[in-house]
Design a protein around this motif. Structure first.
Motif, PDB file in Angstrom:
ATOM      1  N   TRP A   1      -8.316  13.949   8.369  1.00  0.00           N
ATOM      2  CA  TRP A   1      -8.854  12.778   9.039  1.00  0.00           C
ATOM      3  C   TRP A   1      -7.730  11.824   9.360  1.00  0.00           C
ATOM      4  CZ3 TRP A   1     -11.023  13.746   4.055  1.00  0.00           C
ATOM      5  CH2 TRP A   1     -10.400  13.098   3.008  1.00  0.00           C
ATOM      6  N   GLU A   2      -8.088  10.784  10.102  1.00  0.00           N
ATOM      7  CA  GLU A   2      -7.118   9.730  10.401  1.00  0.00           C
ATOM      8  C   GLU A   2      -7.801   8.380  10.264  1.00  0.00           C
ATOM      9  OE1 GLU A   2      -7.139   9.501  15.190  1.00  0.00           O
ATOM     10  OE2 GLU A   2      -6.215  11.293  14.329  1.00  0.00           O
ATOM     11  N   TYR A   3      -6.989   7.360  10.088  1.00  0.00           N
ATOM     12  CA  TYR A   3      -7.508   6.024   9.844  1.00  0.00           C
ATOM     13  C   TYR A   3      -7.619   5.217  11.133  1.00  0.00           C
ATOM     14  CZ  TYR A   3      -5.842   7.088   5.117  1.00  0.00           C
ATOM     15  OH  TYR A   3      -5.603   7.668   3.907  1.00  0.00           O
ATOM     16  N   ASP A   4      -8.534   4.276  11.098  1.00  0.00           N
ATOM     17  CA  ASP A   4      -8.609   3.249  12.117  1.00  0.00           C
ATOM     18  C   ASP A   4      -7.458   2.266  11.860  1.00  0.00           C
ATOM     19  OD1 ASP A   4     -10.621   2.105  14.222  1.00  0.00           O
ATOM     20  OD2 ASP A   4     -10.014   0.386  12.982  1.00  0.00           O
ATOM     21  N   THR A   5      -7.080   1.503  12.850  1.00  0.00           N
ATOM     22  CA  THR A   5      -5.978   0.548  12.673  1.00  0.00           C
ATOM     23  C   THR A   5      -6.311  -0.539  11.663  1.00  0.00           C
ATOM     24  OG1 THR A   5      -6.775  -0.716  14.559  1.00  0.00           O
ATOM     25  CG2 THR A   5      -5.047   0.921  14.987  1.00  0.00           C
ATOM     26  N   SER A   6      -7.564  -0.742  11.340  1.00  0.00           N
ATOM     27  CA  SER A   6      -7.956  -1.778  10.379  1.00  0.00           C
ATOM     28  C   SER A   6      -7.821  -1.338   8.918  1.00  0.00           C
ATOM     29  CB  SER A   6      -9.397  -2.226  10.642  1.00  0.00           C
ATOM     30  OG  SER A   6     -10.280  -1.132  10.502  1.00  0.00           O
ATOM     31  N   MET A   7      -7.526  -0.056   8.672  1.00  0.00           N
ATOM     32  CA  MET A   7      -7.382   0.444   7.301  1.00  0.00           C
ATOM     33  C   MET A   7      -6.123  -0.132   6.654  1.00  0.00           C
ATOM     34  SD  MET A   7      -8.147   2.446   4.669  1.00  0.00           S
ATOM     35  CE  MET A   7      -9.175   3.852   5.062  1.00  0.00           C
ATOM     36  N   PRO A   8      -6.268  -0.817   5.514  1.00  0.00           N
ATOM     37  CA  PRO A   8      -5.063  -1.245   4.791  1.00  0.00           C
ATOM     38  C   PRO A   8      -4.377  -0.013   4.199  1.00  0.00           C
ATOM     39  CG  PRO A   8      -7.053  -1.861   3.589  1.00  0.00           C
ATOM     40  CD  PRO A   8      -7.501  -1.242   4.868  1.00  0.00           C
ATOM     41  N   THR A   9      -3.053   0.080   4.373  1.00  0.00           N
ATOM     42  CA  THR A   9      -2.332   1.277   3.947  1.00  0.00           C
ATOM     43  C   THR A   9      -1.102   0.929   3.116  1.00  0.00           C
ATOM     44  OG1 THR A   9      -1.034   1.280   5.985  1.00  0.00           O
ATOM     45  CG2 THR A   9      -3.037   2.630   5.980  1.00  0.00           C
ATOM     46  N   LEU A  10      -0.581   1.961   2.450  1.00  0.00           N
ATOM     47  CA  LEU A  10       0.710   1.887   1.799  1.00  0.00           C
ATOM     48  C   LEU A  10       1.399   3.221   2.042  1.00  0.00           C
ATOM     49  CD1 LEU A  10       0.414   3.404  -1.372  1.00  0.00           C
ATOM     50  CD2 LEU A  10      -1.164   1.519  -1.430  1.00  0.00           C
ATOM     51  N   TYR A  11       2.705   3.254   1.879  1.00  0.00           N
ATOM     52  CA  TYR A  11       3.459   4.473   2.148  1.00  0.00           C
ATOM     53  C   TYR A  11       3.664   5.286   0.878  1.00  0.00           C
ATOM     54  CZ  TYR A  11       4.518   3.279   6.938  1.00  0.00           C
ATOM     55  OH  TYR A  11       4.408   3.008   8.274  1.00  0.00           O
ATOM     56  N   VAL A  12       3.350   6.585   0.965  1.00  0.00           N
ATOM     57  CA  VAL A  12       3.600   7.538  -0.111  1.00  0.00           C
ATOM     58  C   VAL A  12       4.276   8.750   0.521  1.00  0.00           C
ATOM     59  CG1 VAL A  12       2.555   9.005  -1.873  1.00  0.00           C
ATOM     60  CG2 VAL A  12       1.582   6.748  -1.403  1.00  0.00           C
ATOM     61  N   PHE A  13       5.514   9.003   0.146  1.00  0.00           N
ATOM     62  CA  PHE A  13       6.290  10.112   0.711  1.00  0.00           C
ATOM     63  C   PHE A  13       6.268  10.101   2.238  1.00  0.00           C
ATOM     64  CE2 PHE A  13       4.721  11.840  -3.417  1.00  0.00           C
ATOM     65  CZ  PHE A  13       5.938  11.755  -4.091  1.00  0.00           C
ATOM     66  N   ASN A  14       6.542   8.964   2.799  1.00  0.00           N
ATOM     67  CA  ASN A  14       6.630   8.756   4.256  1.00  0.00           C
ATOM     68  C   ASN A  14       5.313   8.940   4.991  1.00  0.00           C
ATOM     69  OD1 ASN A  14       9.372   8.088   4.204  1.00  0.00           O
ATOM     70  ND2 ASN A  14       9.952  10.248   4.213  1.00  0.00           N
ATOM     71  N   TYR A  15       4.199   8.921   4.286  1.00  0.00           N
ATOM     72  CA  TYR A  15       2.882   8.962   4.913  1.00  0.00           C
ATOM     73  C   TYR A  15       2.157   7.669   4.611  1.00  0.00           C
ATOM     74  CZ  TYR A  15       2.927  13.896   6.199  1.00  0.00           C
ATOM     75  OH  TYR A  15       3.207  15.096   6.789  1.00  0.00           O
ATOM     76  N   LYS A  16       1.478   7.155   5.620  1.00  0.00           N
ATOM     77  CA  LYS A  16       0.611   6.007   5.386  1.00  0.00           C
ATOM     78  C   LYS A  16      -0.643   6.511   4.694  1.00  0.00           C
ATOM     79  CE  LYS A  16       1.334   2.577   8.977  1.00  0.00           C
ATOM     80  NZ  LYS A  16       0.716   1.952  10.145  1.00  0.00           N
ATOM     81  N   VAL A  17      -0.925   5.961   3.536  1.00  0.00           N
ATOM     82  CA  VAL A  17      -2.091   6.374   2.763  1.00  0.00           C
ATOM     83  C   VAL A  17      -3.026   5.177   2.665  1.00  0.00           C
ATOM     84  CG1 VAL A  17      -2.872   7.279   0.554  1.00  0.00           C
ATOM     85  CG2 VAL A  17      -0.686   7.997   1.459  1.00  0.00           C
ATOM     86  N   GLY A  18      -4.329   5.417   2.899  1.00  0.00           N
ATOM     87  CA  GLY A  18      -5.308   4.345   2.891  1.00  0.00           C
ATOM     88  C   GLY A  18      -5.526   3.746   1.517  1.00  0.00           C
ATOM     89  N   LEU A  19      -5.579   2.442   1.466  1.00  0.00           N
ATOM     90  CA  LEU A  19      -5.772   1.752   0.201  1.00  0.00           C
ATOM     91  C   LEU A  19      -7.215   1.876  -0.299  1.00  0.00           C
ATOM     92  CD1 LEU A  19      -4.479   0.019  -1.959  1.00  0.00           C
ATOM     93  CD2 LEU A  19      -5.037  -1.997  -0.587  1.00  0.00           C
ATOM     94  N   THR A  20      -8.202   1.797   0.588  1.00  0.00           N
ATOM     95  CA  THR A  20      -9.592   1.849   0.112  1.00  0.00           C
ATOM     96  C   THR A  20      -9.957   3.196  -0.523  1.00  0.00           C
ATOM     97  OG1 THR A  20     -10.533   2.382   2.281  1.00  0.00           O
ATOM     98  CG2 THR A  20     -10.364   0.044   1.698  1.00  0.00           C
ATOM     99  N   PRO A  21      -9.493   4.342   0.017  1.00  0.00           N
ATOM    100  CA  PRO A  21      -9.790   5.598  -0.692  1.00  0.00           C
ATOM    101  C   PRO A  21      -9.119   5.673  -2.060  1.00  0.00           C
ATOM    102  CG  PRO A  21      -9.005   6.051   1.535  1.00  0.00           C
ATOM    103  CD  PRO A  21      -8.857   4.598   1.311  1.00  0.00           C
ATOM    104  N   ILE A  22      -7.911   5.107  -2.174  1.00  0.00           N
ATOM    105  CA  ILE A  22      -7.232   5.112  -3.475  1.00  0.00           C
ATOM    106  C   ILE A  22      -8.001   4.230  -4.457  1.00  0.00           C
ATOM    107  CG2 ILE A  22      -5.137   4.410  -4.692  1.00  0.00           C
ATOM    108  CD1 ILE A  22      -3.586   5.313  -2.174  1.00  0.00           C
ATOM    109  N   LEU A  23      -8.465   3.075  -4.002  1.00  0.00           N
ATOM    110  CA  LEU A  23      -9.273   2.208  -4.867  1.00  0.00           C
ATOM    111  C   LEU A  23     -10.566   2.902  -5.279  1.00  0.00           C
ATOM    112  CD1 LEU A  23      -8.804  -1.238  -3.101  1.00  0.00           C
ATOM    113  CD2 LEU A  23      -7.752  -0.457  -5.243  1.00  0.00           C
TER     114      LEU A  23
END
Length: 155
Positions: free
Chosen positions: A106-128
């Protein structure tokens, strides 16, 4: 119903994991995922597949922590158990979300808060979600009285 299942907390954990993750998945996907152009059946399949996967994640982490506590002899109802659940869930959340993006599931909408993990933007809400909902599911299963699920010798 078998006696072992009657004594098990598993039905309660599954119930809470299903309820909490269904609410979370359907809410976050409204705002943070690019799914609006998907066909109805494809999005339906993915949403319920995600909820089922979330339940399996909760059960896996919970069983891992239960096994750890049995092998170490630590008391079951301690803050340590919940802290361990949170720590394992946080690691699982980062890893699983990173893998899903790496595999282009899948891919995120631009409104997804993200952080970088191994050069990938990872969504904050799924991690939470994966960090907090397993511990919350277990906590509610252990502490919330549900007479229609609770059994006489509930463990």
């Amino acid at each position: 119903m078998t006696e072992a299942l009657k004594k098990s907390k598993m039905p309660k954990v599954i119930f809470w994991a299903f309820l909490l993750n269904t609410i979370w998945e359907f809410t976050q996907c409204l705002f943070f995922y690019e799914m609006w152009n998907w066909e109805f059946w494809k999005s339906t399949f993915w949403m319920w597949g995600a909820v089922l996967g979330d339940i399996l994640i909760v059960l896996g982490i919970w069983q891992g922590v239960k096994t750890f506590f049995k092998s170490t002899g630590l008391l079951q109802k301690t803050i340590i158990k919940y802290l361990l659940l949170l720590a394992l869930s946080f690691g699982a959340g980062i890893f699983l979300e990173w893998m899903a993006l790496y595999l282009e599931l899948w891919e995120y909408d631009t409104s997804m808060p993200t952080l970088y993990v191994f050069n990938y933007k990872v969504g904050l809400t799924p991690i939470l979600q994966i960090t907090f909902l397993p511990a919350l599911s277990v906590y509610l299963a252990e502490n919330y009285q549900m007479s229609y699920i609770k059994h006489k010798n509930d463990t």
